[in-house]
Motif scaffolding. Structure first.
Motif, mmCIF file in Angstrom:
data_model
loop_
_atom_site.group_PDB
_atom_site.id
_atom_site.type_symbol
_atom_site.label_atom_id
_atom_site.label_comp_id
_atom_site.label_asym_id
_atom_site.label_seq_id
_atom_site.Cartn_x
_atom_site.Cartn_y
_atom_site.Cartn_z
ATOM 1 N N ALA A 323 5.215 -1.506 1.563
ATOM 2 C CA ALA A 323 4.583 -1.321 2.862
ATOM 3 C C ALA A 323 5.628 -0.869 3.876
ATOM 4 O O ALA A 323 6.827 -0.878 3.608
ATOM 5 C CB ALA A 323 3.915 -2.622 3.315
ATOM 6 N N ARG A 326 3.910 -1.402 10.665
ATOM 7 C CA ARG A 326 2.612 -0.968 11.190
ATOM 8 C C ARG A 326 2.772 -0.539 12.652
ATOM 9 O O ARG A 326 3.402 -1.234 13.444
ATOM 10 C CB ARG A 326 1.594 -2.097 11.085
ATOM 11 N N ALA A 451 1.976 -2.005 6.945
ATOM 12 C CA ALA A 451 0.873 -1.197 6.434
ATOM 13 C C ALA A 451 1.221 -0.745 5.027
ATOM 14 O O ALA A 451 2.339 -0.269 4.780
ATOM 15 C CB ALA A 451 0.637 0.021 7.330
ATOM 16 N N ASN A 453 1.801 1.343 1.655
ATOM 17 C CA ASN A 453 2.100 2.752 1.362
ATOM 18 C C ASN A 453 1.234 3.235 0.193
ATOM 19 O O ASN A 453 1.718 3.438 -0.920
ATOM 20 C CB ASN A 453 3.582 2.916 1.014
ATOM 21 N N GLN A 466 -7.766 -2.512 4.720
ATOM 22 C CA GLN A 466 -6.371 -2.477 5.179
ATOM 23 C C GLN A 466 -5.551 -1.402 4.478
ATOM 24 O O GLN A 466 -4.393 -1.177 4.815
ATOM 25 C CB GLN A 466 -5.702 -3.841 4.936
ATOM 26 N N GLY A 467 -6.145 -0.719 3.498
ATOM 27 C CA GLY A 467 -5.420 0.310 2.770
ATOM 28 C C GLY A 467 -4.731 -0.185 1.530
ATOM 29 O O GLY A 467 -4.056 0.585 0.830
ATOM 30 N N GLU A 468 -4.859 -1.475 1.203
ATOM 31 C CA GLU A 468 -4.246 -2.023 -0.009
ATOM 32 C C GLU A 468 -5.035 -1.575 -1.239
ATOM 33 O O GLU A 468 -6.271 -1.475 -1.206
ATOM 34 C CB GLU A 468 -4.229 -3.546 0.048
#
Length: 517
Positions: A323, A326, A451, A453, A466-468
């Motif tokens: 990550a 953020r 955040a 990657n 959350q983009g995970e």
């Protein structure tokens, strides 16, 4: 100047030197000129291969150039390279002699393909822990490229230049007066920025270099290294692709919760991770980024397209890309990065000595940043979106004891106000009343977490809000043959020891899947 222990260490480091090096100093009336002469005198005394040489041109500040066998290397230091930058000077000598950890042939080819002439300088603080990485990367490039010069500038000795350029963060890399980069960066990121800024000559050969392996790991943090080692121990051909080994661990100063290791530091752990990779026979492709993942179709292999005409072909991929900090995502944030907006209080805090700053984020990292900044800033305002701080109680109690810290909870940051060169205020919404308010200040430190990657596989695998990357209990993503481990995945608790275990677990699951295929 050096104690006996450092003298002996330097003597051993420089004993294998094959070339003669001139430490070329310039005359200066600056008060620190004598300190530079003392430094080079002590350094030269550690090896018969090191010689002191004086130039004739008067300089406004102490300046040191590194020459090899009577020829300029392109590496220079404007200031006295003490503190964290002393290692940059020592490493430059070793790298100039072809020693130390140098990039592989693929990265060397990309560096030499940069369109010259290249003339860069990096403004640093000698107290900055991120600055040496950037300085050392650019020094190394100068040593490998025939028309590349790089100079470290100590911002404390160039206050007039810092003010003229409006620099409020380090390291700041400049081409003339143009800012190319602000903040921490690894070799891969710097090289990509230079390729975009300068352009690059076409590769001597149009052929793409292909690395054929069984399993590829993308990411060099604890999760990625564990996945690579466990896979290699199963007899697989494994490639690990990463910008740097260690990932975020490299930026962590003190680590006290890695079980069985009471205390270590991030750079030491990153070095240990690399050593374990090399001992396990993993093919390490560092200083690289993956531009595109072409997933396997109809039984074919996955293809990872790397920047710089390289590909990795494999049947399984483990995403362990971790990550990043953020961002707030509000107007004025990107426009003021390095000019009033920062992420690292340790590196950029000294630029705000005696000034008013804000910290956005009430977790442990935000409260710790506010405590640190309170020691050098006149006023610190901590903003938290929730109605209460989320930091540990011991940190909150310490924060409450500081007379120059104000805490505002229930605050939604809406804008960072400034003129592009400096910040003047932060605007926020009071979530209880809906009222819009502003606080006048000089800088904003963003501390709102990380955040994932996961951009490389978005649209290819299922991700949460959350983009995970969503994985099952064994690290499998929604796409066959693609796995995820560590902070990029939707696993709870982002900790080093958890990431290591998750990487190992995912590797074992991937191996089981191979057996069942």
């Amino acid at each position: 100047m050096f104690d006996s222990g450092l003298q002996e260490q330097l003597h051993q480091l420089f004993a294998p030197l094959d070339h003669d090096y001139q430490l070329v100093t310039a005359p200066s009336e600056h008060p620190q000129a004598a300190a530079l002469e003392e430094l080079v005198t002590s350094l030269a005394a550690t090896s018969p291969r090191l010689h002191i040489q004086h130039s004739q041109a008067l300089q406004p500040r102490p300046r040191l150039e590194l020459w090899r066998d009577g020829q300029a290397t392109g590496v220079a230091f404007a200031g006295v390279p003490n503190g964290h930058e002393f290692s940059s000077l020592v490493l430059a000598i070793l790298n100039a002699d072809g020693k130390g950890r140098l990039p592989d042939a693929g990265i060397v080819r990309r560096i030499r393909a940069l369109r010259g002439p290249v003339r860069l300088r990096t403004m640093v603080s000698l107290e900055c822990t991120n600055c040496p990485d950037v300085v050392q990367a650019l020094n190394m490039m100068a040593l490998l490229h025939e028309d590349f010069a790089h100079e470290m500038w100590d911002g404390a000795m160039a206050e007039d230049e810092v003010a003229r350029l409006g620099i409020q963060g380090v390291p700041t890399v400049l081409d003339g007066d143009q800012v190319l980069h602000v903040g921490k960066a690894d070799v891969a990121e710097i090289l990509e920025r230079l390729e975009s800024h300068l352009g690059a000559e076409p590769a001597p050969s149009a052929e793409v270099q292909v690395h054929a392996v069984d399993l590829a790991v993308v990411g060099g943090g604890p999760a990625g290294v564990a996945a690579a080692i466990y896979s290699a121990r199963k007899g697989l051909r494994v490639a690990l692709i990463a910008a740097r080994i260690g990932g975020q661990v490299s930026d962590t100063l003190g680590i006290e919760n890695l079980i069985s290791v009471p205390y270590t530091e991030g750079p030491r752990l990153a070095s240990d991770l690399r050593g374990h990779l090399e001992a396990s026979g993993v093919q390490v492709l560092d200083h690289r980024s993956v531009e595109r993942l072409e997933p396997a179709n109809s039984g074919a292999e996955h293809i990872l397209h790397l920047r710089g005409s390289e590909q990795v072909h494999c049947s399984q991929v483990v995403m362990a890309t971790g990550a990043r900090w953020r961002e707030l995502g509000v107007p004025g944030e990107k426009e003021h990065l390095g000019h009033g907006v920062a992420f690292c209080p340790h590196c950029d805090g000294p630029f705000y000595k005696g000034k008013r700053v804000a910290v956005v984020g009430g977790g442990n990292s935000g409260v710790e940043a506010a405590i640190d900044l309170a020691g050098i800033c006149t006023e610190v305002t901590l903003f938290e979106y929730a109605q209460e701080l989320r930091a540990d109680g011991v940190l909150q109690r310490k924060l409450q004891q500081l007379p120059n810290v104000q805490v505002i909870t229930g605050a939604r940051t809406t804008q960072i106000i400034g003129n592009g060169a400096e910040v003047s205020a932060l605007a926020y919404e009071d979530r209880s009343s809906g009222a819009e308010r502003q606080v006048a200040l000089d800088g904003v430190f963003v501390q709102i977490g990380l955040a994932p990657n996961s951009d490389l596989v978005k649209g290819l695998v299922e991700c949460n809000r959350q983009g995970e990357i969503i994985v099952d209990g064994h690290g499998r993503s929604s796409h066959p043959g693609i796995y995820a481990a560590g902070d990029v995945a939707n696993i709870p608790y982002k900790q080093i020891v958890i990431a290591m275990g998750d990487g190992a677990k995912t590797a074992l699951a991937a191996f089981e899947d191979r057996l069942r295929a």
